[in-house]
Design an enzyme around this catalytic site. Structure first.
Site, short mmCIF file in Angstrom:
data_model
loop_
_atom_site.label_atom_id
_atom_site.label_comp_id
_atom_site.label_asym_id
_atom_site.label_seq_id
_atom_site.Cartn_x
_atom_site.Cartn_y
_atom_site.Cartn_z
CG HIS A 1 -5.82 -1.91 0.17
ND1 HIS A 1 -4.89 -1.94 -0.85
CD2 HIS A 1 -5.31 -1.09 1.13
CE1 HIS A 1 -3.87 -1.16 -0.52
NE2 HIS A 1 -4.10 -0.64 0.67
CG ASP B 1 -6.54 -3.53 -3.41
OD1 ASP B 1 -7.34 -2.61 -3.13
OD2 ASP B 1 -5.32 -3.45 -3.17
CB SER C 1 -0.93 -0.05 1.22
OG SER C 1 -1.90 0.94 1.14
#
Lengths: 210, 378
Positions: B355, B322, B157
């Site tokens: 995610h 995601d 991320s």
């Protein structure tokens, strides 16, 4: 480990130090072999995650790709060769992918199982069932091979797409050539290998619609 | 906390810290005259200093990436699934460094630490830091630890964005770059989510323009809302359905606004527990760092040009479900690397966890990641 004979034959077609894109590269055997024997660089495209892990273990650059989506991540003429071994028959639109291969690569190398090999003809004609062989091991309902063709079919398509056949070899499932498949390849060849490029005319002019 | 530490755990760990006295010029034009960075390390640095791996953390995590602080701890570090002996980032081979980013709230200089000029917490006066600033500060930490070249930079991320920035800013200082569930920049939709989160905090009456420390209070509700919103975007619809469905806490509806559905209970729990462990000013800063991240902007918005000089070999991983940083976003990074004929491997992992998948023990993720880390020579 001994290299699959069709891969060994392909390797001989590839010039030292080339850049190669391998569509449906499996466990990365061909690219690893080309890297070690011919200083080839490049990438494999693969959709199966187990194969992606095997490629990583073989230190082969591999890109998770669905070949049915085309090769839009690659620019024109960005590789010396775009190779596809025994995957053409499982692609939704082999014709479009062939054009994509020759857009991205200066040459294309394609191998596929010959659907009109004599044993396949035999099972269609006499047994009345879809052929199953070492080159085509699955039943009609679970096979990934949805676009089977013969050598003639393939060459007709190449002609239509203004693709020039630079080299052709035909082998049996043990990947050997013999006098029979040299003499009557469409009947006796089980696996066909082609080296291709777009005809110069196609690169300059759009093909006229008939 | 398990009664006995499992053999693939780094065990009990202790954070360390270093005070930097060389001023750090920031992207925003301001300078931090001096600052402190807290970090943890796992494994041992080898003789050649060639086995160091830097972990970059995401929005709400910190330097505590693996192991436990004490046998009473309820939870291990945030990436326990991936760091430890025999794990993808194998601490038998690698020396792992995991810092807390500047602007954080877990010990590194940030809004909740004392500003030496005023002897009060920085609060909202802490300068806005960018991914590039973090990378610069991490590079200095590497110097302190005697690491001139990292074997690998790894992050998920926002952490993946730092890894990418590293490869651009310090090409010679890393050999491998692992970018998981990241993007080359945020989309308008992503910035929109961040803006709603920030507005939740900024409009909380307890926020006091960021000076809540002096008022001995916290913007509880705002930070909680921000976290609840974030959590929705970190999960996929399928993951939420699987985890909660329409399950009711009391088995019946009560025709009221109290918690009824399990998903409400989960979100409120995530929100309130976050308030206890995280600082609202840091949350604001981190979301801004995300919004501003756009390495291509220095190169005429051409990501390929931005990555032209990278030398590291890349592993890029995305997750099918995601939608915050979708696989298509990872592919943008891959394409830019391919345009430059850089060494890159890309894996799109089938996972329904959204995610957050990068934090989960998903077998295909662990196998892929492990295989890649194993082929790194040290």
């Amino acid at each position: 480990m001994k290299l699959r004979t069709d891969l060994a034959l392909i390797s001989e077609w590839i010039v030292e130090g080339s850049e190669v894109l391998d569509l449906g590269c499996g466990d990365g055997t061909l690219l690893a072999h080309l890297r070690e024997t011919r200083s080839v660089t490049g990438y494999g495209l693969e959709i199966d995650d187990e194969n992606i892990i095997l490629c990583i273990q073989a230190c082969v650059n591999v890109i998770h790709t669905d070949l049915n989506q085309g090769l839009s991540d690659f620019s024109d003429d960005s590789f010396d060769y775009v190779v596809m071994t025994e995957a053409l028959q499982s692609i939704h639109r082999p014709d479009l992918l062939l054009l994509e291969m020759l857009r991205v690569g200066r040459q294309g190398i394609v191998t596929f199982p010959n659907f009109l090999h004599w044993r396949a003809r035999f099972s269609l004609f006499f047994a009345g069932v879809m052929p199953i062989s070492r080159a085509l091991p699955n039943e009609w309902y679970n096979t990934e091979n949805i676009h089977l063709c013969s050598l003639h079919d393939f060459e007709k398509l190449c002609h239509r797409l203004d693709i020039e056949v630079l080299q052709r070899t035909v082998v049996d499932t043990t990947h050997h050539t013999n006098w029979l498949n040299k003499l009557m390849p469409n009947l006796f060849g089980e696996i066909a290998l082609y080296r291709l490029r777009s005809k110069p005319v196609k690169r300059i002019y759009q093909r006229k619609k008939k | 906390m398990p009664d006995i530490l499992p053999p693939d755990c780094v065990g009990l760990v202790k954070p360390q810290s270093h005070k930097f006295t060389t001023p750090l010029a920031l992207d925003c034009g301001r300078t931090l005259p001096n600052y402190e960075m807290v970090y943890e390390t796992y494994g041992r640095l080898n003789k050649n200093h060639s086995n160091a791996v830097l972990i970059c953390h995401a929005l709400s995590s910190d330097h505590h990436a693996a192991g436990y602080y004490s046998m009473q701890d309820k939870k291990p570090g945030w990436w326990e699934t991936c760091i430890g002996p025999g794990k993808p980032i194998d601490t038998n081979r690698f020396f792992v460094v995991s810092p807390n980013n500047l602007g954080g709230c877990k010990g590194s200089t940030g809004p909740n630490t004392i500003n030496p000029e005023t002897n009060k917490p920085y609060g909202p006066d802490f300068p806005i830091v960018t991914v590039r600033d973090w990378v610069k500060s991490q590079a200095r930490l590497g110097d302190v630890l005697g690491i001139s070249q990292w074997a690998a930079l790894v992050g998920g991320s926002l952490g993946g964005m730092q890894a990418l920035q590293w490869a651009i800013d310090y090409p010679k200082h890393l050999r491998y770059c692992v970018v998981i569930a990241a993007a080359p920049k945020l989309t308008a939709q992503n910035i929109a989510f961040n803006e709603v989160a920030r507005q939740a905090i900024l409009s909380d009456p307890e926020f006091h323009a960021g000076h809540y420390y002096q008022h001995d209070t916290l913007p509880h509700r705002g930070l909680m809302l921000a976290r609840m919103l974030g959590h929705i975007t970190y999960l996929s619809e399928a993951a939420m359905r699987k985890k909660f469905g329409r399950e009711l806490r009391e088995g019946k509806i009560n025709f009221g606004f109290d918690v009824e559905f399990q998903v409400e209970s989960y979100l409120r729990h995530q929100g309130t527990s976050f308030v206890d462990r995280f600082d609202a000013n840091t949350y604001l800063l981190m979301t801004k760092a995300l919004d501003y991240f756009d390495p291509a902007s220095d190169y005429n918005n051409n990501l390929s040009a931005a990555l032209a000089s990278v030398l590291a070999k890349f592993l890029v991983i995305s997750f099918t479900s995601d939608w915050r940083f979708s696989p298509a976003r990872s592919r943008e990074i891959v394409k830019a690397l391919l345009d430059n004929k850089k060494q890159v491997t890309y894996a799109e992992i089938k996972a329904h966890e959204g995610h957050d998948a990068f934090l989960m023990p998903i077998p295909k993720l662990l196998q892929t990641f492990r295989a890649y880390m194993q082929q790194i020579e040290i």
